[in-house]
Design a protein around this motif. Structure first.
Motif, short mmCIF file in Angstrom:
data_model
loop_
_atom_site.label_atom_id
_atom_site.label_comp_id
_atom_site.label_asym_id
_atom_site.label_seq_id
_atom_site.Cartn_x
_atom_site.Cartn_y
_atom_site.Cartn_z
N UNK A 136 0.76 -1.15 0.17
CA UNK A 136 -0.10 -0.18 -0.12
C UNK A 136 0.97 1.44 0.71
N UNK A 137 2.00 1.60 0.98
CA UNK A 137 2.92 2.91 0.88
C UNK A 137 3.80 2.26 -0.31
N UNK A 138 4.48 1.43 -1.03
CA UNK A 138 4.68 1.25 -1.99
C UNK A 138 3.73 1.98 -3.71
N UNK A 139 2.61 1.55 -3.90
CA UNK A 139 1.78 2.13 -4.68
C UNK A 139 1.40 3.04 -4.37
N UNK A 140 1.31 4.05 -3.21
CA UNK A 140 1.30 5.56 -2.83
C UNK A 140 2.35 6.46 -3.63
N UNK A 141 3.84 5.91 -2.21
CA UNK A 141 4.71 7.00 -2.62
C UNK A 141 5.75 6.43 -4.40
N UNK A 142 5.21 5.34 -4.81
CA UNK A 142 6.02 5.21 -6.21
C UNK A 142 5.26 4.45 -7.54
N UNK A 143 4.02 4.93 -7.04
CA UNK A 143 3.34 4.85 -8.62
C UNK A 143 3.76 3.99 -9.60
N UNK A 144 3.85 4.35 -10.60
CA UNK A 144 4.26 3.88 -12.10
C UNK A 144 5.44 3.12 -11.50
N UNK A 146 6.56 0.98 -8.71
CA UNK A 146 5.90 0.23 -7.93
C UNK A 146 5.48 -1.20 -8.85
N UNK A 147 6.34 -2.57 -8.83
CA UNK A 147 5.69 -3.50 -9.52
C UNK A 147 4.36 -3.91 -9.33
N UNK A 148 4.37 -5.27 -9.63
CA UNK A 148 3.13 -5.90 -9.97
C UNK A 148 3.40 -6.94 -8.70
N UNK A 149 4.61 -7.16 -8.03
CA UNK A 149 4.44 -7.77 -6.43
C UNK A 149 5.02 -7.18 -5.93
N UNK A 156 13.27 -4.43 -7.12
CA UNK A 156 14.37 -3.20 -8.26
C UNK A 156 13.76 -1.90 -7.32
N UNK A 157 14.62 -1.70 -5.33
CA UNK A 157 14.95 -1.49 -4.65
C UNK A 157 16.08 -0.51 -5.06
#
Length: 208
Positions: A136-144, A146-149, A156-157
């Motif tokens: 959830x945090x990755x989706x918000x902060x990283x947007x596109x 963020x990977x599929x999993x 990919x850090x």
């Protein structure tokens, strides 16, 4: 803490949206207890999921075994972790969302992100590093980015950390430090040998 951030935090602590006016789905079944530690000075911000039952009771973030592991990952003790001038803690959901049918925590309430997060990060321009803990945090902060999993995202850090996020801060994506991820950690030993040394170095640099 700036007056603007003070005022915003006061609003957050009084928030009852998910109980009284939920955006979608069921109302929060218990009294909200927003747990959020923003800062006008901290250069590191931890962005996790939402408080669990222990944090809901204590009102203090990461007062559970997950917090012990996260502090170990960061290479710091409680004194620095809970120093609000050094570490901000802004989860994606500020209140305990309740439990699902299997006894696991429900996802963070969407109302928090929609209502508060953009406003909070706008008044914390000094943040240089966000630890994005969980999907959830990755989706918000990283947007596109963020990977599929979660695994794809955390693997990919390097590319993520070497590029700026939505604001001026850099991001390190992390799995949740819960015991539920023990199997993931065993399957991905590179996390401990490659990512954690960078995390600890960044934390030491930004806290110094």
């Amino acid at each position: 803490m700036s007056q603007t951030l003070d005022a915003l935090l006061k609003e957050i602590r009084a928030c009852r949206i998910c109980r009284d006016e939920p955006e979608r789905g069921k109302r929060l079944p218990h009294e909200p207890n927003p747990v959020c530690v923003p800062s006008s000075r901290a250069r590191i911000c931890i962005s996790g999921q939402a408080p669990g039952t222990r944090v809901h009771s204590s009102g203090r973030p990461f007062t559970d075994p997950s917090g012990v592991r996260l502090r170990d990952w960061m290479g710091i003790g409680e004194d620095l972790f809970y120093d609000h001038d050094r570490v901000a803690i802004v989860p994606m959901g500020f209140c305990f969302p309740g439990l699902d049918a299997k006894g696991g925590d429900l996802p963070p309430r969407r109302e928090c992100r929609v209502t508060w997060h953009d406003r909070l990060f706008a008044v914390m321009p000094q943040v240089e590093l966000v630890l994005a803990v969980g999907r959830y945090a990755q989706t918000y902060h990283m947007g596109a980015q963020a990977g599929a999993t979660l695994t794809e995202t955390v693997m990919n850090w390097r590319a993520v950390h070497d590029s700026l996020g939505e604001g001026r801060y850099r991001i390190l994506p992390l799995p949740h430090p819960s015991w539920r991820n023990n199997a993931w950690l065993k399957k991905n030993p590179w996390f401990e040998t490659e990512l954690l040394p960078v995390l600890r170095g960044e934390v030491a640099r930004l806290i110094a």
